[in-house]
Design an enzyme around this catalytic site. Structure first.
Site, short mmCIF file in Angstrom:
data_model
loop_
_atom_site.label_atom_id
_atom_site.label_comp_id
_atom_site.label_asym_id
_atom_site.label_seq_id
_atom_site.Cartn_x
_atom_site.Cartn_y
_atom_site.Cartn_z
N GLU A 90 0.82 -1.20 0.00
CA GLU A 90 0.00 0.00 0.00
C GLU A 90 0.86 1.26 0.00
O GLU A 90 1.96 1.28 0.57
CB GLU A 90 -0.88 0.03 1.26
CG GLU A 90 -1.82 -1.13 1.39
CD GLU A 90 -2.55 -1.14 2.72
OE1 GLU A 90 -3.34 -2.06 2.95
OE2 GLU A 90 -2.32 -0.22 3.54
N CYS A 103 2.85 8.48 1.78
CA CYS A 103 3.29 7.49 2.76
C CYS A 103 3.76 6.25 2.02
O CYS A 103 3.00 5.64 1.25
CB CYS A 103 2.12 7.16 3.69
SG CYS A 103 2.53 5.99 5.01
N CYS A 110 5.16 -6.96 7.63
CA CYS A 110 6.04 -6.38 8.64
C CYS A 110 6.34 -7.43 9.71
O CYS A 110 5.44 -8.17 10.12
CB CYS A 110 5.37 -5.16 9.29
SG CYS A 110 6.42 -4.32 10.51
N CYS A 114 3.30 -5.36 15.93
CA CYS A 114 2.66 -4.40 16.84
C CYS A 114 1.17 -4.73 16.92
O CYS A 114 0.51 -4.95 15.90
CB CYS A 114 2.89 -2.98 16.35
SG CYS A 114 4.63 -2.50 16.32
N CYS A 117 -1.57 -2.70 14.84
CA CYS A 117 -1.28 -2.43 13.43
C CYS A 117 -1.73 -3.60 12.55
O CYS A 117 -1.33 -4.74 12.78
CB CYS A 117 0.22 -2.18 13.25
SG CYS A 117 0.72 -1.93 11.54
N CYS A 337 -2.28 1.93 7.94
CA CYS A 337 -1.37 0.98 7.31
C CYS A 337 -1.91 -0.45 7.37
O CYS A 337 -2.24 -0.95 8.44
CB CYS A 337 -0.01 1.06 8.00
SG CYS A 337 1.20 -0.08 7.34
#
Length: 357
Positions: A90, A103, A110, A114, A117, A337
């Site tokens: 994205e 962004c 990832c 987290c 997220c 995100c």
């Protein structure tokens, strides 16, 4: 066939030298790729026909495909891009009063996990290459041009999309070096921000380079709470070690480090958390961006109350800590995100199941 946008300027020069070309040809081709957004070697009209033919026999120019576009009521644009191997990432275009900020993603997925997220819940698929990172900008500029906007309105870049940039350090640094070239995308380091959960070795390399500004994804004022919210980041760099690394980070005389702080209702948005944050940052060159959590379906956290955000900001100000509340944009298109990719994956799964029945 090599994809020309995957080559550094030096690598491009080597390829052209192998074709018997002088050094200045590399900057000519570089300008076609990154300033003129050329997608066909045949269009590089200041090269001889013979050179264009020879180059086309060795190389191609390939951008990511736009798989999906979502436009918010506030004109925030989210692009879902399909890379050459089918992976999805994205990038978001955020309209400001005088310009557009983009962004950027640096990894497919990832590894940081987290808990707040969407991307963190996907896990890491792979690192993105320099060409894939920079091509997000080409796609965005072309999107703006296709909408009748000036591509030069895109002035700021933030590495706050999918992935932890400093865990893809080599490709990140190649991207930052390319971004600043005056025959290329020509972004000033002051217009580029790298956001990181905190990777001490990567911080050292980034700081020494001077190629970008720094933002730190903090989100908790204590190691204990950070370990709950950001378990892998807290393990990779415990808070005392992270702050020591940031204290060593080279800053200009009036420069400060920006700390990003996503506020989660009842978790890290209360007065005691504000007091802890003041104790952590109050004596440091710091400014804090307070960000209201953008809740999505199935999220384990809730968005904070507006009164709690304001009270938190006021307490930081009273104690002398610079803080701003970052306006939330794109909520109606799940602009946080990872949310668009997650929704795309859910739709694809539903379609696969329906087709299987």
């Amino acid at each position: 066939m090599v994809n020309l946008i995957e080559l550094t300027l030096a690598e491009l020069g080597a390829l052209l030298a192998d074709l018997g070309q002088p050094a200045y040809r590399a900057e000519q081709v570089w300008q076609w790729l990154w300033q003129k957004r050329c997608r066909d070697v045949a269009e590089m009209t200041n090269l001889s026909k013979e050179l264009r033919t020879a180059l086309a026999d060795r190389a191609t120019i390939s951008w990511p495909e736009v798989a999906e576009v979502q436009v918010s009521a506030d004109t925030t644009v989210k692009l879902l891009l399909r890379l050459a191997d089918g992976a999805l990432v994205e990038t978001v275009l955020i309209p400001e009063r005088t310009h557009v900020t983009q962004c950027l993603s640096s990894q497919v997925g990832c590894p940081m996990a987290c808990t707040f997220c969407s991307t963190g819940q996907m896990g890491l698929v792979r690192n993105m290459t320099m060409g894939e990172i920079l091509a997000q900008i080409l796609v965005a500029q072309q999107y703006l041009a296709d909408q009748g906007q000036d591509p030069d309105e895109l002035k700021n870049l933030v590495f706050m999309g999918m992935g932890e940039p400093l865990l893809n350090l080599d490709e990140l640094m190649k991207s930052l070096a390319a971004l600043g070239h005056d025959k290329g995308l020509n972004f000033s380091p002051r217009r580029i921000t790298v956001s990181t959960c905190g990777v001490p070795k990567g911080l050292e390399v980034l700081g020494d380079s001077g190629l970008a500004m720094l933002a730190v994804s903090l989100h908790a004022p204590t190691q204990e709470l950070r370990a709950r919210l950001m378990p892998r980041a807290a393990a990779l760099a415990p808070l005392d070690e992270l702050m020591a690394a940031l204290d060593r980070y080279p800053l200009r005389p009036r420069q400060r480090i920006t700390y990003e702080y996503i506020m989660l209702r009842g978790v890290n948005d209360q007065p005691e958390h504000a007091r802890q944050l003041v104790r952590l940052l109050g004596q440091r060159k710091a400014k804090v961006n307070l960000i209201a959590f953008n809740a999505s379906p199935g999220a384990r956290y809730d968005s904070p109350e507006r009164m709690d955000i304001l009270a938190f900001e006021k307490m930081l100000h009273i104690k002398g800590l610079t803080a701003t509340i970052r306006g939330s944009k794109g909520q109606d298109i799940a602009a946080a995100c990872g949310q668009l990719k997650a929704e795309h994956d859910r739709r694809t799964t539903r379609c696969d199941k329906d087709n299987a029945q």
